[in-house]
Design an enzyme around this catalytic site. Structure first.
Site, short mmCIF file in Angstrom:
data_model
loop_
_atom_site.label_atom_id
_atom_site.label_comp_id
_atom_site.label_asym_id
_atom_site.label_seq_id
_atom_site.Cartn_x
_atom_site.Cartn_y
_atom_site.Cartn_z
CE1 TYR A 206 -0.83 -11.68 -0.85
CE2 TYR A 206 0.41 -11.46 -3.04
CZ TYR A 206 0.41 -11.71 -1.61
OH TYR A 206 1.56 -12.47 -1.08
CE LYS A 210 2.04 -9.59 1.33
NZ LYS A 210 2.46 -10.15 2.40
#
Length: 335
Positions: A206, A210
């Site tokens: 994750y 990003k």
């Protein structure tokens, strides 16, 4: 490991800065919000409804949940209610993303804001559309819907004589990404490399997604046509971070005991984090291509703004662009 200055900036913002809502009215405006039935997207939809938005489209995977969210938003409005549509979109399917995008110019008279918000955080390795699921949802589908919406955002800006907004949700957690995973693969092979089960660091995936979002938002902003040569962009493309929020994003992967309890201690509510996104819709040129945190422009991570970070950005952006063109050859028409 993140740079000490990145950690300090994250903690200072999380502990000592409180996001506020803009005073801007969204009267007459049409906003499309992906992931609009839950978490930040839902809170953001409620906020713009209270700020007099005329039309709101909730992009949801589950239409039943989307309908409940619509009813909840409308029941919270004490004054004029917006028109709210619930449209289906499954970010794990490129066909679904394209079908959703095709509805916008056909069913909406204008498009003032697209919030590309839908995302996942998972520690399970699964393939969607031939890529690791986090990359498919958080990166490829996010930029696919963004680019497909650009022509209508540009047309609306030209017709009404006002800038429109493409807001792609980032995260301050991009500073914690293992950027070496983007540096190691050869050009054109980053997504393939990261989608091998034996190479997939799902604990940090994750974070990495990003970082890619931050870099590619910046690259996309550089391609946006100006209203006049060398002047203001027709579409303001910005990358707000809501901060670390207590939302359903972490229902699958909560980061373990330490992260779970830290979130309880210093995490923001979804409503508080959503204020940053709503503020980004009203923000000006100074946010174009920028990392927008706690209601103001801040520098991205030390790596993202380094020469090597720029080189990796060029590498990843080129691959993402090629991937999207293969999925939808017309997707770059707005650039």
């Amino acid at each position: 490991m993140p740079a000490p200055s990145d950690i300090l900036r994250f903690m200072r913002g999380q502990l000592f800065e409180t996001p506020t809502l803009p005073k801007t009215s969204f009267a007459g405006k049409t906003l499309v919000i992906t992931g609009g039935n839950t978490g930040l997207g839902f809170e953001c939809a409620k906020q713009v409804a209270h700020l007099q938005a005329s039309v709101i489209v909730l992009g949801c995977r589950d239409l039943v949940k989307g309908s409940r969210a619509k009813d909840n938003i409308l029941s919270s409005c004490t004054s004029k209610q917006p028109t709210i549509h619930v449209w289906q979109i499954d970010m794990s399917s490129y066909a679904s993303v394209k079908a959703f995008a095709s509805r916008m110019p056909n069913e909406l008279e204008r498009l003032d804001v697209l919030l590309a918000n839908a995302g996942i955080s998972t520690n399970q390795f699964v393939l969607f559309e031939g890529l690791e699921s986090t990359l498919t949802v958080n990166v490829v589908s996010t930029f696919l819907i963004s680019m497909l919406a650009l022509p209508q955002l540009e047309q609306t800006a030209a017709r009404i004589g006002q800038q429109t907004h493409l807001t792609i949700v980032g995260s301050n957690i991009h500073a914690f990404a293992a950027h070496e995973q983007l540096q190691a693969p050869p050009d054109g092979k980053v997504l393939e490399y990261l989608s091998r089960a034996e190479e997939a660091d799902m604990a940090g995936r994750y974070f990495l997604s990003k970082l890619i979002v931050m870099q590619c938002t910046r690259a996309l902003a550089e391609k946006i046509p100006s209203i006049q040569e060398g002047q203001r962009p027709q579409v303001i493309v910005n990358c707000p971070t809501p901060g670390w929020c207590k939302t359903e994003l972490f229902r699958v992967d909560d980061g373990g005991f330490i992260s779970r309890n830290m979130l309880k201690l210093i995490g923001r509510t979804g409503e508080s984090g959503a204020r940053v996104l709503t503020s980004a819709f009203a923000a000006g040129d100074e946010t174009h291509g920028q990392y927008y945190s706690d209601g103001r422009v801040k520098p991205p991570s030390v790596f993202a703004r380094s020469d090597e970070g720029r080189r990796v950005q060029h590498k990843v952006w080129g691959e993402l662009l090629s991937t999207i063109v293969r999925i939808a050859p017309s997707a770059t028409d707005g650039l």
